[in-house]
Design an enzyme around this catalytic site. Structure first.
Site: not given
Ligand code: NDP
Length: 294
Positions: A53, A97, A120
């Site tokens: 990422k 994460q 997200d």
């Protein structure tokens, strides 16, 4: 034989468009989108994901801020970092994460992120916005699936869409997105009766189950478009291999188009994370006119 939906090429093209938009934004307004990632603990797979990422964030010309914390980090310390990032103007997107260590409640942390920076799309505000059809940040994997479907089919209105799987990160947001596109949506799950029969009615079949090759070829209606979200590591003849939730070879005999695994949905997820970061930056600066089309 089905057409192969090339998610890798689509994602590459999307990243190219984001790179162009990011450069233009920087040149004309001096604003550089920034994405902050937080990784807690030593999970090797998470390290690989986050490294990827960060690499791709920099490659499209965005700023990348990475925070790595030890597994014993307290929930309070993590919340303090999230709060700092919420108030940092150079940070337009925040990604924590998952999974987090067991002593930290993931929803408490996710819901502490400023919803405008929740790239997200997991914050309860963004989940709610999606449910009532208001613009907001949408979970990256289903967003990527929608992009592939629109590219393949154009108009989705009136299609019968069946989604196998009802997780909060894939199945449910996928259903909400397809409902917004005026599909007739069915969500199937582990208690669904006659799953094969339900799948056979689908013009659009999305599999997000996490069971290798569970969806059989003759469950696919002739001419359907199949999106396989599953990523399953299996061993075949002593060799590790990735397979989806759909029996690809058999399904390809029936489908009009199908995503392969790997190279289908997988590459779309990070590309959509960058897309969300760009969109979030525009929203935070009241520049709706600069936002990208779906
Ligand atoms: P979850 O485990 O959270 O959800 C799986 C869903 O499948 C559940 O709703 C479950 O039903 C349903 N299910 C399980 N067994 C059956 C069955 N026998 N028949 C019908 N439904 C069943 O998984 P995720 O949604 O997180 O992920 C799904 C897959 O997608 C995984 O392979 C994952 O690795 C992959 N994935 C890929 C991503 C990417 O491409 N970047 C991103 C995210 C996920 P119930 O609710 O009743 O238990």
């Amino acid at each position: 034989m089905a057409e192969i939906i090339d998610g890798k090429a689509f994602a590459q093209n999307l990243r190219k468009r984001i790179t162009g938009q990011t450069a233009q934004l920087k040149n004309e307004t001096n604003i550089q989108p920034g994405l902050a990632t937080i990784l807690v603990g030593e999970d090797p797979a998470s390290h690989v994901y986050v490294r990827n990422k960060n690499k791709q964030t920099k490659a499209v010309g965005m700023a990348s801020f990475h925070h790595e914390l030890p597994a014993e980090t307290t929930q309070q310390a993590l919340l303090t970092l999230v709060d700092e990032l919420n108030r940092d103007d150079a940070v337009n997107g925040i990604l924590v994460q998952l999974p987090l260590p067991a002593h930290i409640d993931p929803m408490t942390v996710i819901n502490a992120i400023d919803p405008d920076k929740d790239v997200d799309g997991f914050h309860i505000h963004n989940v709610g916005k999606l449910a009532i059809g208001e613009p907001g940040l949408v979970s990256c994997t289903p967003l990527g699936c929608l992009m592939l479907l629109k590219d393949q089919l154009g108009e989705l209105s009136g299609k019968n869409a069946v989604i196998v799987g009802r997780s909060n990160i894939v199945g449910k947001p996928m259903a909400a997105l397809l409902l917004q596109q005026h599909c007739t949506v069915t969500i199937a799950h582990s208690r669904t009766r006659d799953l094969a029969g339900v799948c056979r009615r689908a013009d659009i079949l999305v599999a997000a189950v996490g069971r290798p090759e569970m969806i059989k070829g003759d469950w696919v209606k002739p001419g359907a478009v199949v999106i396989d979200v599953g990523i399953n590591r299996v061993e075949i003849d002593g060799k590790a291999k990735l397979v989806g939730d759909v029996d690809y070879a058999a399904a390809a005999e029936h489908a009009e188009a199908i995503t392969p695994v790997p190279g289908g949905v997988g590459p779309m997820t990070i590309a959509c994370l960058l897309y969300n970061t760009y969109q979030a930056t525009c929203m935070q600066h009241d520049m709706a006119e600069r936002m990208m089309d779906l």
